[in-house]
Write an enzyme that holds these catalytic residues in place. Structure first.
Site, mmCIF file in Angstrom:
data_model
loop_
_atom_site.group_PDB
_atom_site.id
_atom_site.type_symbol
_atom_site.label_atom_id
_atom_site.label_comp_id
_atom_site.label_asym_id
_atom_site.label_seq_id
_atom_site.Cartn_x
_atom_site.Cartn_y
_atom_site.Cartn_z
ATOM 1 N N HIS A 1 5.256 -4.511 -3.062
ATOM 2 C CA HIS A 1 5.157 -5.447 -4.191
ATOM 3 C C HIS A 1 4.775 -4.709 -5.476
ATOM 4 C CE1 HIS A 1 1.155 -5.224 -2.432
ATOM 5 N NE2 HIS A 1 0.587 -5.988 -3.346
ATOM 6 N N HIS B 1 -0.050 -0.094 -5.034
ATOM 7 C CA HIS B 1 -1.502 0.087 -5.231
ATOM 8 C C HIS B 1 -1.987 1.535 -5.184
ATOM 9 C CE1 HIS B 1 -3.116 -4.103 -5.252
ATOM 10 N NE2 HIS B 1 -2.102 -4.382 -4.445
ATOM 11 N N GLU C 1 -2.856 -4.766 4.049
ATOM 12 C CA GLU C 1 -2.967 -4.340 2.658
ATOM 13 C C GLU C 1 -4.312 -3.686 2.375
ATOM 14 O OE1 GLU C 1 -2.788 -7.335 -0.433
ATOM 15 O OE2 GLU C 1 -1.952 -5.881 -1.832
ATOM 16 N N ASP D 1 0.665 -13.619 0.217
ATOM 17 C CA ASP D 1 -0.768 -13.695 0.519
ATOM 18 C C ASP D 1 -1.216 -15.048 1.060
ATOM 19 O OD1 ASP D 1 -2.456 -11.317 0.128
ATOM 20 O OD2 ASP D 1 -1.518 -11.244 -1.858
ATOM 21 N N ASP E 1 4.766 -11.449 -4.104
ATOM 22 C CA ASP E 1 3.303 -11.528 -4.228
ATOM 23 C C ASP E 1 2.838 -12.980 -4.392
ATOM 24 O OD1 ASP E 1 0.800 -10.383 -4.098
ATOM 25 O OD2 ASP E 1 0.943 -9.291 -5.986
ATOM 26 N N HIS F 1 5.901 -9.260 0.512
ATOM 27 C CA HIS F 1 4.454 -9.467 0.363
ATOM 28 C C HIS F 1 4.117 -10.902 -0.027
ATOM 29 C CE1 HIS F 1 0.484 -7.509 0.053
ATOM 30 N NE2 HIS F 1 0.215 -8.476 -0.808
ATOM 31 N N HIS G 1 -5.924 -0.297 -1.405
ATOM 32 C CA HIS G 1 -5.891 -1.447 -2.310
ATOM 33 C C HIS G 1 -6.446 -0.926 -3.636
ATOM 34 C CE1 HIS G 1 -6.642 -5.547 -3.946
ATOM 35 N NE2 HIS G 1 -5.404 -5.644 -3.491
HETATM 36 ZN ZN LIG Z 1 -1.503 -6.298 -3.734
#
Ligand SMILES: [Zn+2]
Ligand SMILES: *[C@@H]1O[C@H](CO)[C@@H](O)[C@H](O)[C@H]1NC(C)=O
Ligand SMILES: *[C@@H]1O[C@H](CO)[C@@H](O)[C@H](O)[C@H]1NC(C)=O
Ligand SMILES: *[C@@H]1O[C@H](CO)[C@@H](O)[C@H](O)[C@H]1NC(C)=O
Length: 410
Positions: A235, A214, A141, A38, A304, A36, A168
């Protein structure tokens, strides 16, 4: 005396360096596949997805945890790039927005072909390793991003989605998120709804990995029970070391073990130490714990990076993975266990997901019911109930009126 002191410090330095050297030697043939990252969210935030802007040059980008030189220094050979949009897009422009985030990942591969190779299957990840490129995959995600549509799920699969994080930080009409466990959201589906269960079946059929970071514990347990293939936490860390609801509790780790599933450890300080400061050895503690409870085949890395604000000392950006591997070697992890953590465990799970997938089986067709959907921005084409609900409302008003008329109230 001075000479003896000098000798022992030198020995200590050499010994610690030898673990780092050993880490690098392993990572030359088995680089990291991280679960993961971003960066695509940063590309939207910083540049509104305009990759050709001079300040968006991924060779030079400095304000992010991720750039091309750091990926190379960190021996990152595979990355699930997160296609993410926050929960406030739910029932609004979620689908349009997620298409744009998937597009920016494809354009990143196109613009930097020397570095990235967009791939969609496990054998091409190994191909990218051999060519010294970063195998680039897409993880979507947030279940809200498919807008409760099996058709959108399938279309995102065709566009390269290879995992979907079921929620999420919000419930979808078919799955509950982790805030339910903290008492900050109401339980709605109490895990997965009947539609959610059929959706998971369709994910198995397509070969999309089910990601349980999540989600609520009830959703985790439902998914681990239903899925015909192993699942991932892309993650998340260990709840028993830091009791944050984004982490995985030990009873769920047992199910992870039983299903040959995978937990890719998150480096966010708040999930590592339950405070704003954390250290690299504390991340190693999470890896040790998951290995102890669920087995060495159940551990992975999902840093992450570029999705979090606070990272442990020693793991500040994507160049630092070899230091973490050195720490594990220092803790007597075997070479096989380390290679599992780096890439082999993910490759195993992804291959099993591919094996279970079956395009010959017919697609799931029955849509979510209209009454499970929320929001006023939707049209109802195709739903015959929409028409009858309208008629029923009209009929109800009419009979109420005639009743009131008979009671001489009108
Ligand atoms: Zn996340
Ligand atoms: C992996 O994906 C590539 C690109 O779509 C394709 O050419 C290849 O046949 C696939 N490999 C397998 C084993 O499915
Ligand atoms: C794991 O599987 C074994 C054997 O299949 C079973 O006995 C055990 O109860 C399972 N454990 C959990 C936590 O489901
Ligand atoms: C690693 O193994 C060595 C040699 O067997 C032992 O001395 C050391 O205590 C072990 N370290 C850990 C952290 O288990």
């Amino acid at each position: 005396m001075v000479i003896i002191w000098w000798f022992w410090s030198l020995l200590a330095i050499c010994a610690s360096d030898s673990f780092r050297d050993q880490a690098v030697a392993i990572m030359r043939t088995t680089p990291v596949i991280d679960g993961h990252n971003d960066l695509p969210w940063q590309l939207l935030n910083l540049f509104n997805n305009q990759l050709l802007r001079p300040d968006a040059d991924l060779n030079k980008l400095a304000q992010t945890h991720t750039n091309i030189p750091k990926l190379k220094a960190g021996f990152v050979g595979g990355q699930f790039w997160s296609a993410y949009m926050p929960c406030d897009t739910q029932n609004k422009d979620a689908v349009k927005r997620i298409l744009e985030q998937m597009d920016v990942i494809h354009r990143m591969c196109q613009l930097y072909p020397e570095t990235f190779m967009c791939v969609t299957n496990s054998s091409d990840i190994l191909q990218a390793f051999r060519r010294g490129k970063v195998a680039s995959l897409i993880g979507v995600e947030g279940g809200h991003l498919i807008d409760s549509s099996l058709g959108v799920l399938r279309t995102l699969y065709h566009l390269g989605m290879r995992y979907l994080t079921l929620t999420h930080n919000c419930n979808t009409p078919w799955a509950d998120n982790w805030l339910v466990d903290r008492g900050d959201d109401e339980a709605e589906s109490h895990g997965l709804s009947p539609f959610g269960k059929r959706l998971l079946n369709e994910m198995n059929r397509l070969g999309v990995m089910i990601d349980l970071s999540h989600v609520s514990v009830a959703t985790m347990k439902d998914a681990l029970q239903i899925s015909r293939a192993p699942v991932i936490f892309s993650h998340s860390s260990a709840y028993s070391l830091c009791p944050h609801r984004r982490n995985v509790p030990d009873d769920v780790l047992q199910l992870v073990k039983n299903t040959s599933s995978l937990v890719m450890v998150n480096f966010f300080s708040n999930f590592v130490s339950c405070s704003d400061s954390a250290t690299l050895p504390q991340v190693a503690d999470h890896l040790d714990h998951i290995k102890k409870v669920a087995g060495a085949g159940a551990v992975g890395l999902g840093g992450d990076y570029d999705g979090v604000t606070m990272l442990p000392v020693g793991l500040e950006d994507v160049s630092k993975y070899p230091d973490l591997i050195a720490e594990l070697l220092r803790r007597n992890w075997t070479e096989t266990e380390v290679r599992g953590l780096l890439a082999d465990n993910l490759i195993r799970v992804f291959s099993e997901v591919e094996l279970v997938s079956n395009n010959m089986q017919s697609p799931e067709e029955v849509p979510i019911t209209l009454k499970e959907l929320d929001g006023s921005c939707r049209t109802y084409y195709g739903y015959s109930q929409a028409h009858s609900i309208h008629l029923q409302t009209g009929a109800l008003v009419a009979s109420l009126a005639s009743l009131l008329f008979r009671l001489h109230l009108l």
